[in-house]
Design a protein around this motif. Structure first.
Motif, mmCIF file in Angstrom:
data_model
loop_
_atom_site.group_PDB
_atom_site.id
_atom_site.type_symbol
_atom_site.label_atom_id
_atom_site.label_comp_id
_atom_site.label_asym_id
_atom_site.label_seq_id
_atom_site.Cartn_x
_atom_site.Cartn_y
_atom_site.Cartn_z
ATOM 1 N N ASN A 1 0.811 -1.216 0.000
ATOM 2 C CA ASN A 1 0.000 0.000 0.000
ATOM 3 C C ASN A 1 0.847 1.271 0.000
ATOM 4 N N TYR B 1 -1.959 9.436 6.437
ATOM 5 C CA TYR B 1 -3.237 8.746 6.607
ATOM 6 C C TYR B 1 -3.171 7.766 7.775
ATOM 7 N N LYS C 1 -5.782 4.769 7.745
ATOM 8 C CA LYS C 1 -5.435 3.712 6.789
ATOM 9 C C LYS C 1 -4.319 2.827 7.364
ATOM 10 N N SER D 1 -5.752 0.588 10.116
ATOM 11 C CA SER D 1 -6.533 -0.543 9.596
ATOM 12 C C SER D 1 -5.629 -1.589 8.944
#
Length: 178
Positions: free
Chosen positions: A27, A151, A154, A157
Motif C-alpha cells: 500500500n 493517513y 489507513k 486498519s
C-alpha cells in the motif's frame, strides 16, 4: 495527530510481522524502522537496507596493522639494529610473518569494534535509543513515520488486518530508561 511522530504496530510473532511489512509496502506506506528482540533472517532485504560497510573498515584497519607491523620490524631489525643471527640476512621475510599477522588481527578487531560503537552511538554514559522498551523483550515493532504518511486511519486498519496486537501513536522519538 499533530503531536504524533511515529505509529508503532506491535506484533507477537515474527512471521506475522513480516506479513505486516509486506502489507504496508503493498500500500506504498514507508516504514521508518523495525525493532525486534532477535535477529530475523531476510528482513534487511525486505526493508531495502543496504549492506554494511563494516568489512571495508575491517580491511582498512587490518591493512594499517599489517603496514605498521612490517615497518616496525623492518626499522628495528634491518635499519636501526641489524643483527646476524645464525647467518640469516637481516631482512628475512618468514621472521616478519607472525608479528605482522598478529598486528593485522589486533588492529582489525579493535578498529571494527570502535567503528561499530561510533556508527551506532554506543558511547559511555549514553542511554540506549529504543522506540519501545518491549521491543527488547518479547515484541516485534514496526515504526511508521506519521509525518511522511498522512493517513493514520489507513495505517491503523492495515496494521490491524496484518495481525498487530497493539497500535500506539508515539509522541516522542525514543523512550529513556529513567
Amino acid at each position: 495527530m499533530s503531536n504524533t511522530k511515529y505509529i508503532l504496530g506491535h506484533f507477537e510473532d515474527p512471521d506475522v510481522m513480516m506479513h505486516g511489512i509486506e502489507k504496508l509496502q503493498e500500500n506504498n506506506i514507508k516504514i521508518y524502522d523495525v525493532y525486534t528482540p532477535m535477529p530475523i533472517h531476510g528482513i534487511e532485504d525486505k526493508l531495502g537496507i543496504k549492506r554494511s560497510r563494516l568489512p571495508i573498515a575491517a580491511f582498512c584497519f587490518g591493512t594499517t596493522g599489517l603496514l605498521l607491523g612490517f615497518s616496525m620490524i623492518y626499522y628495528m631489525l634491518v635499519y636501526d639494529w641489524p643483527m646476524n643471527i645464525g647467518g640469516k640476512p637481516p631482512f628475512a621475510m618468514p621472521d616478519f610473518v607472525p608479528v605482522c599477522f598478529e598486528l593485522t588481527i589486533l588492529f582489525a578487531s579493535y578498529g571494527m569494534m570502535f567503528t561499530f560503537f561510533y556508527a551506532n552511538h554506543f558511547f559511555p554514559g549514553r542511554a540506549p535509543r529504543v522506540m519501545d522498551l518491549r521491543a527488547t523483550n518479547d515484541r516485534f515493532v514496526i515504526a511508521i513515520d506519521a509525518k511522511t504518511n498522512p493517513y493514520p486511519d489507513k495505517i491503523n486498519s492495515l496494521l490491524n488486518e496484518a495481525g498487530a496486537i497493539e497500535i500506539l501513536h508515539n509522541e516522542r522519538k525514543y523512550v529513556s530508561y529513567e
